[in-house]
Write a protein that holds these residues in place. Structure first.
Motif, mmCIF file in Angstrom:
data_model
loop_
_atom_site.group_PDB
_atom_site.id
_atom_site.type_symbol
_atom_site.label_atom_id
_atom_site.label_comp_id
_atom_site.label_asym_id
_atom_site.label_seq_id
_atom_site.Cartn_x
_atom_site.Cartn_y
_atom_site.Cartn_z
ATOM 1 N N ALA A 1 0.861 -1.223 -0.071
ATOM 2 C CA ALA A 1 -0.058 0.010 0.037
ATOM 3 C C ALA A 1 0.884 1.289 -0.115
ATOM 4 C CB ALA A 1 -0.890 0.040 1.061
ATOM 5 N N PHE A 2 1.885 1.373 0.713
ATOM 6 C CA PHE A 2 2.913 2.353 0.761
ATOM 7 C C PHE A 2 3.527 2.673 -0.513
ATOM 8 C CE2 PHE A 2 7.050 4.225 1.444
ATOM 9 C CZ PHE A 2 6.958 5.386 2.214
ATOM 10 N N GLU A 3 4.119 1.633 -1.056
ATOM 11 C CA GLU A 3 4.759 1.709 -2.289
ATOM 12 C C GLU A 3 3.909 2.285 -3.482
ATOM 13 O OE1 GLU A 3 7.053 -1.889 -2.488
ATOM 14 O OE2 GLU A 3 8.489 -1.239 -1.011
ATOM 15 N N HIS A 4 2.662 1.632 -3.369
ATOM 16 C CA HIS A 4 1.744 2.003 -4.448
ATOM 17 C C HIS A 4 1.404 3.517 -4.321
ATOM 18 C CE1 HIS A 4 -2.273 2.358 -6.259
ATOM 19 N NE2 HIS A 4 -1.653 1.613 -7.476
ATOM 20 N N HIS A 5 1.061 3.841 -3.158
ATOM 21 C CA HIS A 5 0.415 5.038 -2.819
ATOM 22 C C HIS A 5 1.590 6.311 -2.811
ATOM 23 C CE1 HIS A 5 -2.545 7.934 -0.927
ATOM 24 N NE2 HIS A 5 -1.603 8.438 -0.160
ATOM 25 N N TYR A 6 2.586 5.962 -2.474
ATOM 26 C CA TYR A 6 3.673 7.082 -2.380
ATOM 27 C C TYR A 6 4.992 7.083 -3.366
ATOM 28 C CZ TYR A 6 2.039 8.591 2.019
ATOM 29 O OH TYR A 6 1.194 9.074 3.254
ATOM 30 N N GLY A 7 4.825 5.803 -4.176
ATOM 31 C CA GLY A 7 5.778 5.589 -5.098
ATOM 32 C C GLY A 7 7.171 5.431 -4.729
ATOM 33 N N ILE A 8 7.434 5.133 -3.564
ATOM 34 C CA ILE A 8 9.054 4.904 -2.918
ATOM 35 C C ILE A 8 9.067 3.374 -2.565
ATOM 36 C CG2 ILE A 8 10.358 5.765 -1.184
ATOM 37 C CD1 ILE A 8 8.708 8.368 -1.041
ATOM 38 N N LYS A 9 10.059 2.810 -2.532
ATOM 39 C CA LYS A 9 10.355 1.535 -2.343
ATOM 40 C C LYS A 9 10.651 1.665 -0.829
ATOM 41 C CE LYS A 9 10.076 -0.941 -6.204
ATOM 42 N NZ LYS A 9 8.908 -1.873 -6.103
#
Length: 128
Positions: free
Chosen positions: A116-124
């Motif tokens: 969810a984080f990586e999809h929402h913020y675009g940061i790995k």
């Protein structure tokens, strides 16, 4: 054996049965991490404490910049992801934001929040 917040060998407990009466038993954590204190801060594990200590040293030596600990990121659906560390580093002449999590084991909840984080913020999320 985990007694009163301390790991004791079975031999120590066998030779000192009074320890169970003196020190109240505390159940071990689900993932067997032991809270660790370093430089006046309390960490969820020794692994996290060591990782943060390394980041503090890297910042002191100007390898990374703007180190922040326990940064909260809101996620869709009212959830929250708390990163262990967030900092900037210079990569090929460009500043990049690094979100770091110190995990001994990737829990199912972490995997969902990570996606969810990586999809929402675009940061790995970098695992330490």
């Amino acid at each position: 054996m985990y007694v009163g917040g301390y790991w004791l060998s079975q031999d120590t407990v066998d030779r000192n049965p009074q320890l169970k009466d003196i020190v109240p038993a505390v159940p071990a954590s689900k993932y067997h991490n032991v809270k660790t204190e370093a430089k006046g801060m309390v960490f969820q594990s020794g692994h996290e404490a060591a990782g943060v200590a390394g980041l503090i040293m890297a910042e002191q030596h100007k390898k990374i910049f703007g180190l922040r600990l326990q940064v909260r990121f809101p996620l869709p659906g009212g959830n929250m992801y708390v990163a262990d560390a967030v900092y900037c580093e210079l990569v090929s002449g460009k500043m990049e934001l690094v979100v770091m999590d110190f995990k001994g084991a990737e829990t199912p909840v972490f995997k969902v929040k990570r996606r969810a984080f990586e999809h929402h913020y675009g940061i790995k999320i970098t695992l330490g």
